[in-house]
Design a protein around this motif. Structure first.
Motif, PDB file in Angstrom:
ATOM      1  N   GLU A 127       0.835  -1.209   0.000  1.00 49.64           N
ATOM      2  CA  GLU A 127       0.000   0.000   0.000  1.00 49.64           C
ATOM      3  C   GLU A 127       0.862   1.248   0.000  1.00 49.64           C
ATOM      4  N   GLY A 128       1.935   1.243   0.779  1.00 55.04           N
ATOM      5  CA  GLY A 128       2.853   2.387   0.820  1.00 55.04           C
ATOM      6  C   GLY A 128       3.507   2.623  -0.518  1.00 55.04           C
ATOM      7  N   PHE A 129       3.935   1.540  -1.176  1.00 50.81           N
ATOM      8  CA  PHE A 129       4.542   1.640  -2.497  1.00 50.81           C
ATOM      9  C   PHE A 129       3.538   2.203  -3.496  1.00 50.81           C
ATOM     10  N   ALA A 130       2.316   1.688  -3.473  1.00 50.10           N
ATOM     11  CA  ALA A 130       1.283   2.163  -4.409  1.00 50.10           C
ATOM     12  C   ALA A 130       0.975   3.637  -4.185  1.00 50.10           C
ATOM     13  N   ALA A 131       0.884   4.034  -2.924  1.00 50.95           N
ATOM     14  CA  ALA A 131       0.596   5.434  -2.626  1.00 50.95           C
ATOM     15  C   ALA A 131       1.732   6.346  -3.119  1.00 50.95           C
ATOM     16  N   ALA A 132       2.975   5.916  -2.908  1.00 51.85           N
ATOM     17  CA  ALA A 132       4.113   6.716  -3.340  1.00 51.85           C
ATOM     18  C   ALA A 132       4.200   6.785  -4.868  1.00 51.85           C
ATOM     19  N   ALA A 133       3.718   5.727  -5.520  1.00 50.30           N
ATOM     20  CA  ALA A 133       3.761   5.682  -6.982  1.00 50.30           C
ATOM     21  C   ALA A 133       2.548   6.377  -7.605  1.00 50.30           C
ATOM     22  N   GLY A 134       1.656   6.890  -6.750  1.00 46.31           N
ATOM     23  CA  GLY A 134       0.494   7.586  -7.248  1.00 46.31           C
ATOM     24  C   GLY A 134      -0.674   6.687  -7.612  1.00 46.31           C
ATOM     25  N   GLY A 135      -0.639   5.437  -7.096  1.00 47.57           N
ATOM     26  CA  GLY A 135      -1.701   4.494  -7.456  1.00 47.57           C
ATOM     27  C   GLY A 135      -2.746   4.283  -6.441  1.00 47.57           C
TER      28      GLY A 135
END
Length: 84
Positions: free
Chosen positions: A76-84
């Motif tokens: 979730e953190g990765f997706a949020a940082a990637a704008g997803g």
């Protein structure tokens, strides 16, 4: 299966490891799939609607014995940082 039922005796709220999720959820789902092969099931991605599947754009590494919730939070953190 509801937690605490005869079919699933795991107490509600018990921490699931990535191994537990694989054994208790992923393997039964892929074994029962129409895409299952004679070799013991299919890839989880084969059970998803085509509209939800695309080319891989990241690699995920995890530890089987760690809490599954840690893996989900990291994704979730990765997706949020990637704008997803």
């Amino acid at each position: 299966r509801p937690y605490g039922s005869r079919a699933n005796p795991r107490p509600a709220g018990e921490c699931l490891t990535t191994f537990d999720v694989c054994q208790e959820l992923v393997l039964p789902l892929t074994a029962a799939s129409d895409a299952a092969s004679d070799y013991g099931g299919c890839a989880l991605v084969k059970t998803l609607p085509r509209r939800d599947v695309g080319p891989a754009t990241a690699f995920v590494s995890h530890a089987w014995g760690m809490p599954f919730s840690d893996l989900v939070c990291a994704l979730e953190g990765f997706a949020a940082a990637a704008g997803g």
